[in-house]
Design a protein around this motif. Structure first.
Motif, PDB file in Angstrom:
ATOM      1  N   LEU A   1       0.874  -1.415   0.086  1.00 32.73           N
ATOM      2  CA  LEU A   1       0.006  -0.009  -0.036  1.00 32.73           C
ATOM      3  C   LEU A   1       0.931   1.209   0.164  1.00 32.73           C
ATOM      4  O   LEU A   1       0.535   2.309  -0.802  1.00 32.73           O
ATOM      5  CB  LEU A   1      -0.991   0.031   1.389  1.00 32.73           C
ATOM      6  N   ARG A   2       1.846   1.489   0.781  1.00 38.17           N
ATOM      7  CA  ARG A   2       2.706   2.449   0.862  1.00 38.17           C
ATOM      8  C   ARG A   2       3.444   2.781  -0.529  1.00 38.17           C
ATOM      9  O   ARG A   2       3.917   3.695  -0.975  1.00 38.17           O
ATOM     10  CB  ARG A   2       3.934   2.385   1.961  1.00 38.17           C
ATOM     11  N   ARG A   3       4.035   1.516  -1.055  1.00 41.21           N
ATOM     12  CA  ARG A   3       4.720   1.699  -2.559  1.00 41.21           C
ATOM     13  C   ARG A   3       3.849   2.062  -3.787  1.00 41.21           C
ATOM     14  O   ARG A   3       4.224   2.362  -4.604  1.00 41.21           O
ATOM     15  CB  ARG A   3       5.539   0.547  -2.595  1.00 41.21           C
ATOM     16  N   THR A   4       2.456   1.532  -3.683  1.00 38.89           N
ATOM     17  CA  THR A   4       1.423   1.772  -4.769  1.00 38.89           C
ATOM     18  C   THR A   4       0.581   2.661  -4.530  1.00 38.89           C
ATOM     19  O   THR A   4       0.751   3.784  -4.207  1.00 38.89           O
ATOM     20  CB  THR A   4       0.872   0.506  -5.285  1.00 38.89           C
ATOM     21  N   SER A   5      -0.769   2.295  -4.555  1.00 43.65           N
ATOM     22  CA  SER A   5      -1.940   3.113  -4.191  1.00 43.65           C
ATOM     23  C   SER A   5      -3.169   2.291  -3.379  1.00 43.65           C
ATOM     24  O   SER A   5      -3.116   1.227  -3.697  1.00 43.65           O
ATOM     25  CB  SER A   5      -2.326   3.923  -5.146  1.00 43.65           C
ATOM     26  N   ALA A   6      -4.026   2.788  -2.821  1.00 45.70           N
ATOM     27  CA  ALA A   6      -5.144   1.908  -2.370  1.00 45.70           C
ATOM     28  C   ALA A   6      -5.931   1.207  -3.505  1.00 45.70           C
ATOM     29  O   ALA A   6      -6.355   0.289  -3.166  1.00 45.70           O
ATOM     30  CB  ALA A   6      -6.050   3.032  -1.700  1.00 45.70           C
ATOM     31  N   THR A   7      -5.928   1.974  -4.609  1.00 50.73           N
ATOM     32  CA  THR A   7      -6.750   1.271  -5.715  1.00 50.73           C
ATOM     33  C   THR A   7      -5.876   0.049  -5.996  1.00 50.73           C
ATOM     34  O   THR A   7      -6.717  -1.064  -6.437  1.00 50.73           O
ATOM     35  CB  THR A   7      -6.957   2.275  -7.018  1.00 50.73           C
ATOM     36  N   ARG A   8      -4.658   0.140  -6.469  1.00 48.75           N
ATOM     37  CA  ARG A   8      -3.839  -1.044  -7.140  1.00 48.75           C
ATOM     38  C   ARG A   8      -3.540  -2.056  -6.114  1.00 48.75           C
ATOM     39  O   ARG A   8      -3.929  -3.135  -6.348  1.00 48.75           O
ATOM     40  CB  ARG A   8      -2.485  -0.397  -7.429  1.00 48.75           C
ATOM     41  N   VAL A   9      -3.485  -1.765  -4.628  1.00 47.27           N
ATOM     42  CA  VAL A   9      -3.358  -2.829  -3.827  1.00 47.27           C
ATOM     43  C   VAL A   9      -4.607  -3.587  -3.422  1.00 47.27           C
ATOM     44  O   VAL A   9      -4.779  -4.838  -3.252  1.00 47.27           O
ATOM     45  CB  VAL A   9      -2.819  -2.446  -2.499  1.00 47.27           C
ATOM     46  N   GLY A  10      -5.809  -2.868  -3.871  1.00 47.77           N
ATOM     47  CA  GLY A  10      -7.153  -3.541  -3.830  1.00 47.77           C
ATOM     48  C   GLY A  10      -7.434  -4.507  -4.795  1.00 47.77           C
ATOM     49  O   GLY A  10      -7.818  -5.526  -4.879  1.00 47.77           O
ATOM     50  N   ALA A  11      -6.571  -3.899  -5.955  1.00 48.98           N
ATOM     51  CA  ALA A  11      -7.058  -4.822  -7.116  1.00 48.98           C
ATOM     52  C   ALA A  11      -6.278  -6.155  -6.963  1.00 48.98           C
ATOM     53  O   ALA A  11      -6.661  -7.190  -7.558  1.00 48.98           O
ATOM     54  CB  ALA A  11      -6.324  -4.023  -8.443  1.00 48.98           C
ATOM     55  N   LEU A  12      -5.251  -6.138  -6.227  1.00 52.64           N
ATOM     56  CA  LEU A  12      -4.470  -7.620  -6.032  1.00 52.64           C
ATOM     57  C   LEU A  12      -5.083  -8.417  -5.167  1.00 52.64           C
ATOM     58  O   LEU A  12      -5.136  -9.619  -5.240  1.00 52.64           O
ATOM     59  CB  LEU A  12      -3.250  -7.279  -5.322  1.00 52.64           C
ATOM     60  N   ILE A  13      -6.417  -8.003  -4.439  1.00 51.67           N
ATOM     61  CA  ILE A  13      -7.342  -8.987  -3.597  1.00 51.67           C
ATOM     62  C   ILE A  13      -8.030  -9.829  -4.728  1.00 51.67           C
ATOM     63  O   ILE A  13      -8.279 -10.996  -4.271  1.00 51.67           O
ATOM     64  CB  ILE A  13      -8.117  -8.119  -2.948  1.00 51.67           C
ATOM     65  N   TYR A  14      -8.088  -9.498  -5.854  1.00 51.49           N
ATOM     66  CA  TYR A  14      -8.884 -10.260  -6.719  1.00 51.49           C
ATOM     67  C   TYR A  14      -7.934 -11.796  -7.155  1.00 51.49           C
ATOM     68  O   TYR A  14      -8.641 -12.521  -7.596  1.00 51.49           O
ATOM     69  CB  TYR A  14      -8.988  -9.483  -8.251  1.00 51.49           C
ATOM     70  N   LEU A  15      -6.743 -11.556  -7.139  1.00 52.41           N
ATOM     71  CA  LEU A  15      -5.846 -12.644  -7.109  1.00 52.41           C
ATOM     72  C   LEU A  15      -5.860 -13.642  -6.071  1.00 52.41           C
ATOM     73  O   LEU A  15      -5.397 -14.779  -6.260  1.00 52.41           O
ATOM     74  CB  LEU A  15      -4.631 -12.325  -7.703  1.00 52.41           C
ATOM     75  N   THR A  16      -6.193 -13.150  -4.972  1.00 52.68           N
ATOM     76  CA  THR A  16      -6.485 -14.121  -3.874  1.00 52.68           C
ATOM     77  C   THR A  16      -7.295 -15.250  -3.934  1.00 52.68           C
ATOM     78  O   THR A  16      -6.929 -16.546  -3.653  1.00 52.68           O
ATOM     79  CB  THR A  16      -6.279 -13.576  -2.663  1.00 52.68           C
ATOM     80  N   PRO A  17      -8.537 -15.239  -4.204  1.00 53.78           N
ATOM     81  CA  PRO A  17      -9.383 -16.359  -4.569  1.00 53.78           C
ATOM     82  C   PRO A  17      -8.815 -17.665  -5.538  1.00 53.78           C
ATOM     83  O   PRO A  17      -8.823 -18.740  -5.307  1.00 53.78           O
ATOM     84  CB  PRO A  17     -10.700 -15.998  -4.985  1.00 53.78           C
ATOM     85  N   PRO A  18      -8.256 -17.271  -6.640  1.00 58.87           N
ATOM     86  CA  PRO A  18      -7.760 -18.265  -7.611  1.00 58.87           C
ATOM     87  C   PRO A  18      -6.493 -18.583  -6.932  1.00 58.87           C
ATOM     88  O   PRO A  18      -6.144 -20.074  -7.074  1.00 58.87           O
ATOM     89  CB  PRO A  18      -7.169 -17.195  -8.919  1.00 58.87           C
ATOM     90  N   THR A  19      -5.619 -17.966  -6.321  1.00 58.57           N
ATOM     91  CA  THR A  19      -4.500 -18.307  -5.565  1.00 58.57           C
ATOM     92  C   THR A  19      -4.971 -19.437  -4.308  1.00 58.57           C
ATOM     93  O   THR A  19      -4.159 -20.594  -4.326  1.00 58.57           O
ATOM     94  CB  THR A  19      -3.677 -17.381  -5.217  1.00 58.57           C
ATOM     95  N   ALA A  20      -5.906 -19.312  -3.943  1.00 59.76           N
ATOM     96  CA  ALA A  20      -6.222 -20.315  -2.623  1.00 59.76           C
ATOM     97  C   ALA A  20      -6.922 -21.433  -3.442  1.00 59.76           C
ATOM     98  O   ALA A  20      -6.490 -22.482  -2.966  1.00 59.76           O
ATOM     99  CB  ALA A  20      -7.541 -19.356  -1.917  1.00 59.76           C
ATOM    100  N   ALA A  21      -7.381 -21.318  -4.571  1.00 60.61           N
ATOM    101  CA  ALA A  21      -7.934 -22.447  -5.101  1.00 60.61           C
ATOM    102  C   ALA A  21      -6.896 -23.428  -5.797  1.00 60.61           C
ATOM    103  O   ALA A  21      -6.867 -24.457  -5.555  1.00 60.61           O
ATOM    104  CB  ALA A  21      -8.811 -22.108  -6.421  1.00 60.61           C
ATOM    105  N   VAL A  22      -5.605 -22.998  -6.119  1.00 61.14           N
ATOM    106  CA  VAL A  22      -4.684 -23.530  -6.419  1.00 61.14           C
ATOM    107  C   VAL A  22      -3.763 -24.150  -5.156  1.00 61.14           C
ATOM    108  O   VAL A  22      -3.649 -25.302  -5.242  1.00 61.14           O
ATOM    109  CB  VAL A  22      -3.421 -22.451  -6.983  1.00 61.14           C
TER     110      VAL A  22
END
Length: 325
Positions: free
Chosen positions: A254-275
């Motif tokens: 969050l400190r290195r990017t922005s609130a919008t972009r760190v939030g977008a990374l959350i999208y990748l957590t359900p697929p990663t959890a599925a793996v």
């Protein structure tokens, strides 16, 4: 003798690689919470597990705080600057956000349904970031967030609507998601100058006090026997991956990017959890799920591709204005 480049002089390519590495580590660590919940509920109640995962960290947190906040002579014993904000952030992240997601599943909400509700976070974070933080969320970023949300819905479509939960149970992951959005905006608007270990220690202590008190009051705070290896393995899993790794990396990214972009990374957590689940439990990955993963990756790519172009443009403009010689 040549002096090392300052932060402002650092190559945008180098910075991008650092952010990419931190982001990848964050996605893996954050998604581990789903696996920890699955492991833990086999041997313990949700409230007991959520209490122990923080209680075991309390001695470490106390030691860290005693080292980082040594009182100065002839000073009052007031709460150090920035602690109140971390207490609030701890309530939002370690208590409300976590409990909302886990309790919803406990009361019968389907895992996929809960994941889609939680996946609303990037859209809502982006909306509030433009209002509260005055972040400029461009059309391409909005497009990426929308595509990512569709991808998450596709990935968990087989589980949508599963479960027999009362109507109010569907509000729990929604409120949990809003709590994480609020904590993100608070930290992004007023970045704390305290060390990350100190901030996380305060958040852990707040969560341990709240969860521990409720568990004791309801009679669910039970100390498992030392021989219950699966329970303690789950607690260690939470401590290493979800809390120490996940939340630390969340605030760093969050400190290195922005609130919008760190939030977008959350999208990748359900697929990663599925793996994770496929590797650890033998869960199946059907075709529609894999397509959903690809759509999620496309959406996140759109968000970060725009941010990378913007960063490079800013660097070039800065170089053009810099004095020569």
């Amino acid at each position: 003798m040549t002096t090392p480049p300052s932060t402002e002089q650092r190559s945008p390519t180098t910075t991008s690689w650092v952010v990419a590495g931190l982001s990848a580590a964050f996605i893996i660590a954050w998604s581990s919470g789903f696996i920890g919940s699955r492991l833990g509920t086999q041997t313990s109640t949700t409230l007991n597990l959520l209490s122990w995962r923080l209680v075991v960290l309390c001695p470490v947190a106390v030691i860290i705080l005693s080292v980082t906040t040594k009182p100065k002579p002839n000073t009052s014993r007031r709460m150090p600057a920035g602690w109140k904000q971390q207490v609030l952030v701890g309530l939002l992240t370690q208590v409300i956000s976590t409990w909302g997601a886990v309790a919803a599943i406990e009361y019968g909400v389907g895992v996929g349904t809960a994941a889609v509700i939680a996946a609303l976070q990037p859209m809502i974070t982006g909306a509030f970031a433009s209002l509260v933080l005055k972040e400029s969320v461009k059309k391409q970023e909005w497009l990426g967030l929308g595509v990512g949300l569709v991808g998450v819905a596709l990935a968990v479509s087989g589980d949508l609507g599963a479960g027999m939960a009362p109507w109010w149970a569907y509000l729990l992951p929604f409120f949990g998601m809003l709590a994480l959005v609020a904590a993100t905006l608070i930290e992004a608007r007023r970045p704390s100058q305290r060390p990350i270990a100190e901030r996380l220690s305060i958040q852990v202590l707040v969560g341990a006090i709240v969860f521990g008190a409720v568990a004791v009051f309801t009679g669910q705070f039970v100390g498992p026997h030392l021989s219950e290896s699966l329970f303690w393995m789950t607690v260690a899993w939470y401590v290493v991956f979800s809390i120490t790794g996940g939340y630390t990396l969340y605030w760093v990214v969050l400190r290195r990017t922005s609130a919008t972009r760190v939030g977008a990374l959350i999208y990748l957590t359900p697929p990663t959890a599925a793996v994770w689940a496929w590797l650890m439990f033998g869960d199946t990955l059907n075709g529609i799920t894999v397509i959903g993963f690809a759509v999620v990756a496309l959406g996140v790519g759109l968000v970060f591709l725009h941010s990378s172009r913007t960063a490079n443009t800013d660097v070039e403009q800065t170089r053009g204005k810099a004095p020569v010689g």
